[in-house]
Each structure stands twice: as C-alpha cells, then as structure tokens.
Design a protein around this motif. Structure first.
Motif, PDB file in Angstrom:
ATOM      1  N   MET A  66       0.945  -1.360  -0.047  1.00 17.54           N
ATOM      2  CA  MET A  66      -0.019  -0.053   0.157  1.00 17.54           C
ATOM      3  C   MET A  66       0.957   1.106  -0.088  1.00 17.54           C
ATOM      4  N   PRO A  67       0.717   2.191  -0.893  1.00 19.12           N
ATOM      5  CA  PRO A  67       1.465   3.522  -1.032  1.00 19.12           C
ATOM      6  C   PRO A  67       1.194   4.166   0.480  1.00 19.12           C
ATOM      7  N   GLU A  68       2.656   4.610   1.035  1.00 17.23           N
ATOM      8  CA  GLU A  68       2.829   5.267   2.206  1.00 17.23           C
ATOM      9  C   GLU A  68       2.452   6.800   2.033  1.00 17.23           C
ATOM     10  N   GLY A  69       2.562   7.665   2.901  1.00 16.62           N
ATOM     11  CA  GLY A  69       1.956   9.114   2.850  1.00 16.62           C
ATOM     12  C   GLY A  69       2.714   9.668   1.807  1.00 16.62           C
ATOM     13  N   HIS A  70       3.965   9.612   1.841  1.00 13.45           N
ATOM     14  CA  HIS A  70       4.924  10.403   0.970  1.00 13.45           C
ATOM     15  C   HIS A  70       4.371  10.424  -0.486  1.00 13.45           C
ATOM     16  N   THR A  71       4.079   9.080  -0.950  1.00 11.98           N
ATOM     17  CA  THR A  71       3.546   9.050  -2.245  1.00 11.98           C
ATOM     18  C   THR A  71       2.321  10.015  -2.549  1.00 11.98           C
ATOM     19  N   GLY A  76      -2.420  12.091   5.099  1.00  9.55           N
ATOM     20  CA  GLY A  76      -2.045  10.593   5.397  1.00  9.55           C
ATOM     21  C   GLY A  76      -2.179   9.932   4.054  1.00  9.55           C
ATOM     22  N   LYS A  77      -3.158   8.830   4.145  1.00  5.08           N
ATOM     23  CA  LYS A  77      -3.016   8.230   2.830  1.00  5.08           C
ATOM     24  C   LYS A  77      -4.603   8.411   1.957  1.00  5.08           C
ATOM     25  N   ASP A 129     -13.866  16.914   5.870  1.00  8.31           N
ATOM     26  CA  ASP A 129     -13.520  17.190   7.187  1.00  8.31           C
ATOM     27  C   ASP A 129     -13.779  15.946   8.303  1.00  8.31           C
ATOM     28  N   ALA A 130     -14.926  15.137   7.928  1.00  7.21           N
ATOM     29  CA  ALA A 130     -15.020  13.995   8.822  1.00  7.21           C
ATOM     30  C   ALA A 130     -13.932  13.028   8.541  1.00  7.21           C
ATOM     31  N   VAL A 131     -13.418  12.714   7.547  1.00  2.00           N
ATOM     32  CA  VAL A 131     -12.385  11.811   7.046  1.00  2.00           C
ATOM     33  C   VAL A 131     -11.073  12.385   7.815  1.00  2.00           C
ATOM     34  N   VAL A 132     -10.719  13.664   7.797  1.00  6.88           N
ATOM     35  CA  VAL A 132      -9.552  14.301   8.309  1.00  6.88           C
ATOM     36  C   VAL A 132      -9.719  14.116   9.833  1.00  6.88           C
ATOM     37  N   ALA A 133     -11.069  14.603  10.403  1.00  4.65           N
ATOM     38  CA  ALA A 133     -11.175  14.098  11.996  1.00  4.65           C
ATOM     39  C   ALA A 133     -10.778  12.699  12.438  1.00  4.65           C
ATOM     40  N   ARG A 134     -11.150  11.612  11.706  1.00  3.07           N
ATOM     41  CA  ARG A 134     -10.930  10.347  11.988  1.00  3.07           C
ATOM     42  C   ARG A 134      -9.527  10.261  12.059  1.00  3.07           C
ATOM     43  N   SER A 135      -8.598  10.874  11.319  1.00  4.20           N
ATOM     44  CA  SER A 135      -7.201  10.350  11.191  1.00  4.20           C
ATOM     45  C   SER A 135      -6.295  11.264  12.145  1.00  4.20           C
ATOM     46  N   GLY A 136      -5.131  10.602  12.491  1.00  7.62           N
ATOM     47  CA  GLY A 136      -4.154  11.160  13.287  1.00  7.62           C
ATOM     48  C   GLY A 136      -3.415  12.411  12.617  1.00  7.62           C
ATOM     49  N   PRO A 137      -2.563  12.728  13.263  1.00 10.94           N
ATOM     50  CA  PRO A 137      -1.780  13.957  12.680  1.00 10.94           C
ATOM     51  C   PRO A 137      -0.731  13.283  11.546  1.00 10.94           C
ATOM     52  N   LEU A 174      -1.560   7.997  13.860  1.00 15.33           N
ATOM     53  CA  LEU A 174      -0.583   8.373  13.023  1.00 15.33           C
ATOM     54  C   LEU A 174      -0.890   8.551  11.456  1.00 15.33           C
ATOM     55  N   ALA A 175      -1.134   9.474  10.783  1.00 11.35           N
ATOM     56  CA  ALA A 175      -1.630   9.392   9.462  1.00 11.35           C
ATOM     57  C   ALA A 175      -0.706   9.296   8.510  1.00 11.35           C
ATOM     58  N   GLY A 176      -0.420   8.351   7.591  1.00  7.18           N
ATOM     59  CA  GLY A 176       0.471   8.218   6.334  1.00  7.18           C
ATOM     60  C   GLY A 176       1.477   7.250   6.494  1.00  7.18           C
ATOM     61  N   VAL A 177       1.677   6.481   7.853  1.00  7.76           N
ATOM     62  CA  VAL A 177       2.663   5.759   8.030  1.00  7.76           C
ATOM     63  C   VAL A 177       2.327   4.422   7.631  1.00  7.76           C
ATOM     64  N   GLY A 178       3.207   3.576   6.946  1.00 12.28           N
ATOM     65  CA  GLY A 178       2.821   2.300   6.526  1.00 12.28           C
ATOM     66  C   GLY A 178       3.787   1.482   6.815  1.00 12.28           C
TER      67      GLY A 178
END
Length: 278
Positions: free
Chosen positions: A1-6, A51-52, A118-126, A159-163
């Motif tokens: 799965m692509p990670e956040g930098h992608t 994140g992703k 905004d709801a998707v973002v609110a469910r995500s970590g930093p 934590l958003a984006g870490v794979g």
C-alpha cells in the motif's frame, strides 16, 4: 500500500499539472460516471493529501476523495500531444491542456462535500508531512494504549500516512522493540521518533523513494551492493528477513502483527521488559 509520501507527491503533481484550468472528467469504467458528469468541464482548484487520503478540489466545495488501498494507481501524464484511449479499468480520467491522469484499482473514489472531507480528516491522526500536524495528538493515544507500538504506528487514527516500511524502519532507527506497549514509551522518545519521521518522509516526497539508512550504512560506505527490491530505497530491516543486520550482523527477523509482516533486529531492538516485572 502506498505510504503517505506517495500521496503527497501525487497531490503536488496533480496540482502542478491541472490546478487553475478546466478539466474534462470521465469514468471510462463507469463506476464514477454520475459524479464525473457533475465535474466535467469544471476548474480543478487544487489537490492535497492527509495521510493516505487524497482530496482533489473542485468549485462549490466539492472534492474527489481517493484512497488508493493496496492496488490503486493514479498515473499523471504531462506534456502529451494526444490523449490515448483508456486501457484497463480506469475509474477516473482527468484531461487538461496537454495532460491526462488515470485512476485505477483504488479502494475509494467518491465525490464528497467539505463536511464529509472534514469527517475523514477528523478520524485521522496527525500527518507528519503537514505543517499543521500536532504530534501531541498521536502521543495522547500512544501513552494511553497497551497495544504494541509496532501496531499503533500503523493505526491511521493514531498517525496518518505511516505504512509498513516507515513503521519498521523508524522503530529500528530508535532501537525500540516493536512489541513494546505504548504506555511504556517516554514522551522524549516519541518526540525524537516524530522529528525523525518528519525528516524521513519529507525526503521521501523529494526523491519518490524510502531511504532510511544513515550515511555510514549506505552501500558505498559498507562496501556492499545496493538493495534490489521493487520498493526501492536503502533500508535496515524492511523485507530483509533472514539477512544480516547492517549494524550488528544479527539475522533480521519477521513475524505477523495485526495482519501485516513486521521486520526487526532482535539484537538492536532488544525485547522490552518493564521494570515492574523485573
């Protein structure tokens, strides 16, 4: 799965290629056809990642929300003189001046409102790649959880984006047992990990690959051949099970944690034992 930098690289590429211009929007596969018809001919205002999750902005506070999942691809082709017919299951096609982009295989491709975004973002970590990220939000979740830190780092609500790659490499670089409970981590350890992760992921955005080894462990410095792997990049433990650790020479181990392969060095990342149990 692509990670956040992608996803951040993809957002930058989409914005640089299409933002500010009207685009043709289509769904050759048909699964996004109704939404595509609403957006067709509109100005693409921008794109950003959290994140992703990728959000492509259109007028009237409408966003195309994309999550690539395990197999998704969003390929951008700029500087073309002719747009070819779609090949395969193209869920979404964007066509601008001298450019087009095709989305295939994504887990999510949906037209959403600002409130839904905004709801998707609110469910995500930093997200370590965002300037507005607050590492203390993740810390509050980590310090209260007895779950393994190796699992918490992969929890997108923490934590958003870490794979899987960044998870394994970050823990190795900080000599932390992946099975160590979050409650036992010290705040200073977390902040050091966060700062390191920000630097690693920003470098990933710049280069398009994940490189985590320090200069003294690079192939040229160690006299070893470069890593050959379809994920690219020089790493310490990820997908190196059964191979010697670049630092101590011990054999890298692997196991399964929460349905994903986990890689670590048992000598560099010694098993954590709470003082209360000693």
């Amino acid at each position: 799965m692509p990670e956040g930098h992608t996803l951040h690289r993809l957002a930058d590429e989409l914005a640089a290629t299409f933002a500010g211009g009207a685009v043709r929007v289509a769904s050759p596969q048909g699964r996004f056809a109704d939404a595509a018809a609403l957006l067709d001919g509109q100005v693409l205002e921008g794109a950003e990642a959290w994140g992703k999750n990728l959000f492509v902005a259109f007028p009237a506070e409408r966003f195309v929300h994309v999550h690539l999942g395990l197999y998704g691809r969003f390929d951008v082709h700029a500087g073309v003189t002719e747009v070819p017919p779609p090949v395969g299951q193209v869920r979404l096609r964007l066509v601008g001046e001298g450019a087009y982009a095709d989305l295939r295989g994504a887990t999510t491709c949906a037209l959403v409102t600002t409130e839904q975004r905004d709801a998707v973002v609110a469910r995500s970590g930093p997200d370590p790649l965002r300037d507005d990220a607050d590492p203390d939000r993740a810390w509050e979740r980590i310090r209260r959880s007895r779950a393994p830190i190796g699992g918490l780092l992969m929890d997108q609500a923490v934590l958003a984006g870490v794979g899987n790659v960044y998870r394994a490499e970050l823990l190795f670089r900080h000599r932390i047992d992946p099975m160590r409970p979050g409650t036992t981590l010290r705040r200073g350890q977390w902040r050091a990990m966060w700062d390191d992760l920000v630097g690693l992921m920003r470098e990933g955005v710049r280069t398009g690959r994940i490189d985590t080894v320090r200069p003294e462990h690079e192939p040229e410095a160690m006299g070893r051949p470069p890593r050959k792997d379809d994920h690219g990049g020089e790493v310490y433990v990820y997908r190196r099970d059964g191979m010697p650790c670049h630092v101590c020479g011990s054999i890298v181990h692997t196991t399964e944690l929460q349905g994903r392969n986990l890689f670590w060095c048992p000598r560099c990342q010694r098993r954590f034992r709470s003082r209360s149990l000693q």
